[in-house]
Design an enzyme around this catalytic site. Structure first.
Site, short mmCIF file in Angstrom:
data_model
loop_
_atom_site.label_atom_id
_atom_site.label_comp_id
_atom_site.label_asym_id
_atom_site.label_seq_id
_atom_site.Cartn_x
_atom_site.Cartn_y
_atom_site.Cartn_z
N SER A 118 0.85 -1.19 0.00
CA SER A 118 0.00 0.00 0.00
C SER A 118 0.88 1.24 0.00
CB SER A 118 -0.90 0.01 1.24
OG SER A 118 -1.55 1.25 1.41
N TYR A 175 -3.42 -1.37 10.01
CA TYR A 175 -3.12 -1.43 8.58
C TYR A 175 -1.76 -0.79 8.29
CZ TYR A 175 -3.96 -1.19 3.53
OH TYR A 175 -3.88 -1.33 2.17
#
Length: 261
Positions: free
Chosen positions: A161, A175
């Site tokens: 990401s 996350y």
């Protein structure tokens, strides 16, 4: 199609892919293949001549994807899997090797987040699940496939990401931590396994218009999604890495939409 989902050709052939000296297909194992970037990468890799092993939790979704891969002339094995189940990961790696002759590459696209992302509202059970999916499962899958990757000078694409490359306040505690750690996982893999020809890429996409956005506290609307990257953009990038020559290692790639949401 065989009883466990193996097919060999887009023409509906009932035999498995061959691995003779005259035609040795490359096999890529894709986790998180049922949707989003994993799904798009499976389709593109199949079109590019890769034999594709599809893993995800929903067999019916994988079977539908397998049919699309076959329709475009690709070879595919359906291998349903919960990536948090370490024993299942290892047995799936063994099954793929037995059925397809080996593993040449991994694309690790399984991911998880939750709407509750802040210290003042996060759920630690969700925290554990996010880390288990985004980080621990990546390590488990690489570990299970590594003996086979060593045999073939294999390639690993870890779909991480933008939050794994640059801190993003809205990405969430679990996350952000899990995706940032993937950078170190990839670097240690490259440093320690270079002697075997194994290469890994930390692929860090910015906002991508997939169903994964539904896990945000505030779900982006159609206008916002139109400015984002597409799953196909990331599939094209992942396949660029997969198809790079054996002497080339692409350590990290950051892909962003021109207009940040």
């Amino acid at each position: 199609m065989t009883t466990d989902g193996t097919t060999a050709s887009g023409r509906g052939a009932q035999h498995e892919p061959t691995h003779g000296a005259s035609a040795t297909p490359r096999t890529v194992w894709i986790t998180g293949a049922g949707s989003g970037m994993g799904r798009a990468t499976a389709l593109r890799a199949g079109r590019s001549g890769w034999t594709v092993a599809l893993s995800g939790r929903r067999r019916e979704v994988l079977e539908e994807l397998a049919a699309e891969v076959r329709e475009e002339g690709g070879s595919v094995l359906v291998a349903p899997l919960d990536v948090q189940d370490r024993k299942a990961v290892r047995s799936t790696a063994e099954r793929i090797t037995e059925r397809l002759g080996g593993i040449d590459a991994l694309v690790l696209a399984a991911g998880l987040n939750a709407p509750k992302r802040r210290w003042d509202d996060q759920d630690l059970t969700e925290f554990d699940a996010i880390v288990a999916t985004n980080l621990t499962a990546v390590a488990s899958t690489v570990d299970a496939a590594l003996p086979h990757l060593r045999e073939r000078g294999g390639q690993v694409v870890v779909i991480s990401s933008y939050a794994g490359w640059s801190f993003q306040p809205g990405a969430g505690v679990a996350y952000s931590a899990s995706k940032t750690a993937l950078g170190s996982l990839v670097r240690t893999l490259n440093q320690q396994e270079a002697a075997h020809g194994v290469r890994a890429c930390h692929l860090c996409p910015g906002d991508v218009a997939t169903d994964f956005l539904d896990q945000r506290p505030s779900v982006p609307d159609a206008e916002a999604r139109a400015r984002m990257l597409t799953a196909e953009d990331i599939a094209r990038t992942a396949c660029f890495v997969l198809d790079s020559p054996a002497h080339v290692r692409i350590d990290e790639l950051v892909v962003s939409p021109v207009s940040q949401a």
